[in-house]
Design a protein around this motif. Structure first.
Motif, mmCIF file in Angstrom:
data_model
loop_
_atom_site.group_PDB
_atom_site.id
_atom_site.type_symbol
_atom_site.label_atom_id
_atom_site.label_comp_id
_atom_site.label_asym_id
_atom_site.label_seq_id
_atom_site.Cartn_x
_atom_site.Cartn_y
_atom_site.Cartn_z
ATOM 1 N N CYS A 34 0.821 -1.220 0.000
ATOM 2 C CA CYS A 34 0.000 0.000 0.000
ATOM 3 C C CYS A 34 0.851 1.264 0.000
ATOM 4 N N LEU A 35 2.133 1.122 -0.335
ATOM 5 C CA LEU A 35 2.974 2.302 -0.531
ATOM 6 C C LEU A 35 2.907 2.780 -1.977
ATOM 7 N N GLY A 36 1.911 2.301 -2.682
ATOM 8 C CA GLY A 36 1.573 2.777 -4.016
ATOM 9 C C GLY A 36 0.068 2.939 -4.103
ATOM 10 N N VAL A 37 -0.394 3.862 -4.929
ATOM 11 C CA VAL A 37 -1.830 4.135 -5.037
ATOM 12 C C VAL A 37 -2.576 2.892 -5.496
ATOM 13 N N ARG A 38 -1.954 2.101 -6.366
ATOM 14 C CA ARG A 38 -2.643 0.917 -6.882
ATOM 15 C C ARG A 38 -2.923 -0.097 -5.763
ATOM 16 N N GLY A 39 -2.027 -0.244 -4.824
ATOM 17 C CA GLY A 39 -2.253 -1.159 -3.712
ATOM 18 C C GLY A 39 -3.432 -0.736 -2.856
ATOM 19 N N ILE A 40 -3.585 0.571 -2.650
ATOM 20 C CA ILE A 40 -4.725 1.086 -1.880
ATOM 21 C C ILE A 40 -6.021 0.808 -2.632
ATOM 22 N N ALA A 41 -6.006 1.025 -3.953
ATOM 23 C CA ALA A 41 -7.195 0.766 -4.770
ATOM 24 C C ALA A 41 -7.562 -0.715 -4.729
ATOM 25 N N ARG A 42 -6.550 -1.586 -4.703
ATOM 26 C CA ARG A 42 -6.819 -3.030 -4.637
ATOM 27 C C ARG A 42 -7.561 -3.393 -3.347
ATOM 28 N N ASP A 43 -7.141 -2.835 -2.220
ATOM 29 C CA ASP A 43 -7.822 -3.090 -0.954
ATOM 30 C C ASP A 43 -9.267 -2.613 -0.994
ATOM 31 N N LEU A 44 -9.498 -1.433 -1.578
ATOM 32 C CA LEU A 44 -10.854 -0.887 -1.638
ATOM 33 C C LEU A 44 -11.743 -1.735 -2.542
ATOM 34 N N ALA A 45 -11.171 -2.254 -3.618
ATOM 35 C CA ALA A 45 -11.942 -3.117 -4.506
ATOM 36 C C ALA A 45 -12.339 -4.399 -3.783
ATOM 37 N N ALA A 46 -11.432 -4.958 -2.996
ATOM 38 C CA ALA A 46 -11.731 -6.176 -2.244
ATOM 39 C C ALA A 46 -12.842 -5.937 -1.229
ATOM 40 N N ALA A 47 -12.906 -4.698 -0.704
ATOM 41 C CA ALA A 47 -13.932 -4.368 0.283
ATOM 42 C C ALA A 47 -15.280 -4.055 -0.363
ATOM 43 N N GLY A 48 -15.359 -4.124 -1.687
ATOM 44 C CA GLY A 48 -16.627 -3.902 -2.371
ATOM 45 C C GLY A 48 -16.886 -2.467 -2.754
ATOM 46 N N TYR A 49 -15.843 -1.626 -2.783
ATOM 47 C CA TYR A 49 -16.023 -0.207 -3.107
ATOM 48 C C TYR A 49 -15.539 0.095 -4.525
ATOM 49 N N GLY A 50 -15.838 -0.797 -5.444
ATOM 50 C CA GLY A 50 -15.481 -0.579 -6.831
ATOM 51 C C GLY A 50 -14.699 -1.749 -7.385
ATOM 52 N N LYS A 51 -14.171 -1.540 -8.611
ATOM 53 C CA LYS A 51 -13.368 -2.565 -9.263
ATOM 54 C C LYS A 51 -11.988 -2.007 -9.583
ATOM 55 N N LEU A 52 -10.987 -2.861 -9.468
ATOM 56 C CA LEU A 52 -9.626 -2.454 -9.790
ATOM 57 C C LEU A 52 -9.469 -2.413 -11.303
ATOM 58 N N LYS A 53 -9.090 -1.250 -11.809
ATOM 59 C CA LYS A 53 -8.924 -1.113 -13.251
ATOM 60 C C LYS A 53 -7.670 -1.867 -13.704
ATOM 61 N N PRO A 54 -7.725 -2.479 -14.868
ATOM 62 C CA PRO A 54 -6.525 -3.174 -15.358
ATOM 63 C C PRO A 54 -5.414 -2.178 -15.657
ATOM 64 N N LEU A 55 -4.169 -2.615 -15.431
ATOM 65 C CA LEU A 55 -3.017 -1.752 -15.701
ATOM 66 C C LEU A 55 -2.617 -1.939 -17.161
ATOM 67 N N LYS A 56 -2.737 -0.886 -17.926
ATOM 68 C CA LYS A 56 -2.404 -0.979 -19.351
ATOM 69 C C LYS A 56 -0.890 -1.065 -19.504
ATOM 70 N N SER A 57 -0.439 -2.219 -19.927
ATOM 71 C CA SER A 57 0.995 -2.460 -19.994
ATOM 72 C C SER A 57 1.322 -3.257 -21.251
ATOM 73 N N GLU A 58 1.176 -2.618 -22.399
ATOM 74 C CA GLU A 58 1.498 -3.282 -23.652
ATOM 75 C C GLU A 58 2.981 -3.094 -23.968
ATOM 76 N N PRO A 59 3.629 -4.119 -24.503
ATOM 77 C CA PRO A 59 5.055 -4.006 -24.823
ATOM 78 C C PRO A 59 5.322 -2.864 -25.799
ATOM 79 N N VAL A 60 6.395 -2.124 -25.541
ATOM 80 C CA VAL A 60 6.795 -1.070 -26.477
ATOM 81 C C VAL A 60 7.563 -1.709 -27.640
#
Length: 800
Positions: free
Chosen positions: A169-195
């Motif tokens: 949770c030292l990154g914003v994405r980790g905090i969002a993951r916890d909130l999604a698990a608690a039922g407060y939304g869905k974790l958006k996929p991380l767009k990571s296409e190869p360059v």
């Protein structure tokens, strides 16, 4: 950990408002420390253009400006040197509160010209310390619009506290993951296409570590970029970084800082043209090797520190801070990106030795996602190419990766067993899977594999904790503890009551309590009989606090000396705390110690004040022992006190062979060592040497009072000089039992009429009959018994 509301929404698809999110974060173990919404304070401030700026008719340093605020023209008197026609800035109308100068604006007349508002600087709006002129905005900024909204200052900043085990949770994405698990939304996929990678990397990695130390860097990935333009980062990135307290530097540096906060993943960017050679080597530093870090400080390294080096030597403290020599600059066009996993303990030890605190170290020493070098390299590369242009090379990597994969056997029934909360198995599974766990459902036992970013999960109890914190701690039922007894038992035992009782006793005797560090400097420890190598701290916070204290006396002496240096006099202090003889647990002993300094009382007209002496502190020690149930009249006094007490004016109180307390006037040499002037005396009561009295009835015993007349008799005995008053009193008490209730010395004489080497000691003896009034014959019999006992035990004779 700070982040903005919009930043969180980049990762969390939610319909919940901010107040609902703020309510649930503490229930997830992420305590909200503050929420700052600067848009509320900046609501009245709008974007405005200076149409004309004419010199003030009565003041050379002022200008009279006609300002277009979107609703019309407003006359404003301004003294800023950059207040010129055409400038677009920030306007505060009449009635607005300006926080930087703590002023609510009113219409005012300045040197004969009316002013109906104010053009503001950044410091006046408390945005920064800049105040050389008023704010100058882009010429296309929308006139009349809210400045806070246009500048991105309407994005609330949320700060949460992160416990050491929640590095994810030292990154914003980790905090969002916890909130999604608690039922407060869905974790958006991380767009990571190869360059699109073109050509081999200009720099490659090499691991130069012994096989038994390969764990120091299990995986490191990188790639080079060419044709970059390291200008300013996008406005949205600058706004977010500044909002959370990060300094905006350049596009490449801002990207690495942004990813660290966004994904909790520290990175490092090298200027590839400043790296010597075509290889960067991960190795242990050479003893005595020097490196200048990005903070412009030079550090001397030892052979236990992990570094990254080029052909010219070390220029990166692995996981802590990069080097100045190879760091990117505004002119950087070719860059090499590093993403690695370093050993947590190694990073922590190096940081402590060098006293370097960085955001990267903070995250590395708490543990990172072991797979993140491979899973984030393309995400970061795409952001670099999108912002700075250029092309990316193929990847270069070393290391097989950390062995993070594990499975934990888990039964869903364990949740109710450990917490009393029944959570449906399907819900438990959903929570764990949303948090990133994978589950093999082999009824009745699940095989749960934690994700690579959760190194803190090691057993079934940890899985239950995850389920309960997400489903809600408020679901834990409130149940009374079973009563084992009808009558409530005491919450503290006799040993735990002692310090409380002794504090009250010492305060009642006019002493003030101190609370001090349990450490002293090495010289003081040796002076007071301690200082063994086993009691030296490995990493002391100061050389003055480097060794566990062997006595409370030096600590109290320093307290008295500091107070004396500040003009205080007649000081009496005490402390209850541990002293340390050696390093095993049995070497720690609780002690009550006190120091009296100066006079026994302040100046007053009767002149009763006198300098403190050993008798005063002996009385303190005796009072403490009596309060703990010791019969002080049965104690023996000896002269074998420690050397920090004055010989001949000190002693110990003993019960048989056991030393219970030490007391005496402080030795002049020890007082000089603490720069202490004037009379001082101290005492130490060894609490663990004083036996705990047997448990007694809570009812107070009946007073055993006598209705019969007490009788007093005085005796004067001639004794040898080496016979102590204590021995004499003990002999008198023993001979007169049970009639003798009190014996006091009221005179000691040596001189004319007394032989050399002898003294005369006069005693007052009180006889208290309990059954009948004493007759002369009975009084005489007791007197003769006392005389005989003194002659037998003390060699004394009745003085004629």
């Amino acid at each position: 950990m700070k982040f903005t509301w919009s930043w969180l929404n980049d990762h969390l698809d939610t319909d919940a408002d901010m107040s609902a999110i703020l309510d649930v974060l503490p229930m997830l173990g992420l305590e909200v420390e503050s929420v700052v919404d600067r848009s509320q304070a900046l609501a009245p401030f709008t974007i405005a253009r200076i149409v004309t700026a004419e010199p003030h008719p009565n003041a050379d340093s002022l200008r009279v400006c006609q300002v277009d605020n979107g609703d019309g023209m407003v006359e404003v008197v301004c003294g800023a040197p950059n207040a010129v026609a055409g400038l677009v800035g920030v306007f505060a109308p009449v009635g607005a509160y300006v926080p930087g100068i703590d002023l609510t604006l009113t219409e005012a007349e300045i040197r004969g010209v009316s002013s109906r508002g104010m053009m503001c600087s950044e410091r006046e709006m408390m945005i920064s310390d800049e105040h050389d002129g008023i704010i100058s905005l882009a010429t296309d900024a929308p006139i009349g619009s809210s400045y806070a909204a246009w500048a991105g200052l309407d994005d609330p900043v949320i700060e949460i506290a992160i416990t050491p085990n929640r590095a994810d949770c030292l990154g914003v994405r980790g905090i969002a993951r916890d909130l999604a698990a608690a039922g407060y939304g869905k974790l958006k996929p991380l767009k990571s296409e190869p360059v699109v990678a073109k050509g081999k990397s200009a720099i490659s990695w090499q691991l130069d570590l012994p096989s038994d130390q390969a764990y120091l860097c299990p995986r490191i990935v990188g790639r080079s970029f060419s044709g970059l333009s390291n200008g300013v980062s996008p406005k949205w990135m600058q706004q977010r970084l500044e909002a959370v307290g990060q300094r905006v530097i350049s596009a490449l540096v801002d990207i690495t800082n942004y990813i660290m906060l966004d994904l909790g993943r520290p990175l490092h960017a090298y200027d590839a043209d400043r790296v010597k050679g075509e290889t960067l080597t991960v190795r242990l530093a050479k003893s005595g090797e020097n490196m200048t870090a990005l903070n412009e400080k030079t550090y001397q390294l030892d052979d236990q520190m992990l570094v990254i080096a080029d052909a010219d030597g070390a220029d990166d403290l692995a996981g802590i801070m990069g080097g100045e020599r190879t760091g990117v600059t505004d002119d950087t066009t070719t860059m090499f990106l590093e993403i690695a996993i370093f050993d947590q303990v190694s990073v922590a030890m190096t940081g402590r030795k060098l006293n370097i605190h960085s955001d990267a170290r903070y995250r590395f020493e708490r543990g990172l996602d072991a797979t993140s070098p491979d899973t984030t390299i393309d995400y970061v590369s795409a952001m670099i190419c999108a912002i700075c242009g250029g092309t990316a090379s193929e990847l270069t990597a070393q290391g097989e990766g950390a062995d993070w994969q594990r499975q934990i056997g888990y039964r869903p029934e364990r949740c109710v067993d450990l917490t009393g909360v029944s959570v449906a198995a399907d819900k438990q599974k959903t929570i764990l899977e949303t948090l990133g766990f994978s589950i093999e459902d082999a009824n009745p036992m699940w095989h749960v594999a934690p994700p690579p970013w959760r190194g803190d999960i090691v057993g079934a109890a940890d899985l239950v904790e995850e389920i309960i914190r997400v489903s809600g701690y408020d679901a834990i039922p409130e149940l009374p503890l079973p009563r084992q007894r009808v009558v409530s038992q005491p919450a503290v035992n006799a040993e735990q009551k002692r310090p409380i009782m002794l504090r009250r006793l010492m305060a009642g005797r006019g002493m003030s309590e101190t609370v001090s560090f349990t450490f002293v400097d090495a010289a003081t420890a040796q002076r007071y009989g301690g200082g063994s190598s086993a009691l030296h701290l490995v990493n002391p916070i100061s050389t003055d606090l480097a060794v566990m204290r062997p006595s409370l006396i030096p600590v109290l002496m320093d307290v008295v000396a500091r107070n004396q240096a500040r003009g205080e006099s007649d000081i009496a202090v005490f402390e209850i705390g541990p002293i340390f003889v050696d390093d095993p647990p049995t070497g720690q002993h609780p002690v009550l110690a006190g120091i009296r300094h100066g006079m026994t009382a302040g100046r007053e007209w009767t002149g009763s004040a006198r300098p403190v002496d050993w008798l005063d502190v002996k009385a303190d020690a005796m009072a403490a022992l009596a309060a703990m149930g010791i019969k002080t009249e049965a104690l023996q006094t000896r002269t074998d006190a420690p050397e920090w007490y004055h010989p001949g004016q000190s002693g110990t109180l003993n019960q048989g062979k056991m030393v219970l307390a030490r007391f005496g006037t402080m030795h002049p040499a020890y007082m000089d060592a603490h720069d202490l002037k004037g009379p001082a005396a101290g005492f130490e009561v060894l609490l663990d040497a004083v036996p705990i009295p047997r448990q007694k009835s809570s009812q107070r015993a009946l007073a055993n009072l006598s209705p019969y007349q007490q009788v007093g008799r005085d005796f004067a005995f001639v004794l040898n000089q080496d016979v102590t008053s204590e021995k004499l009193i003990r002999a008198v008490r023993g001979a007169g039992k049970p009639l003798v209730t009190e014996v006091t010395v009221f005179d000691v004489y040596a001189g004319k009429g007394i032989a050399d080497g002898q003294k005369s000691v006069a005693l007052a003896v009180t006889l208290q009959p309990m059954k009948a009034t004493l007759t002369e014959a009975e009084i005489e019999a007791v007197s003769q018994a006392i005389i005989s006992a003194v002659e037998k035990h003390c060699g004394g004779v009745l003085r004629g």
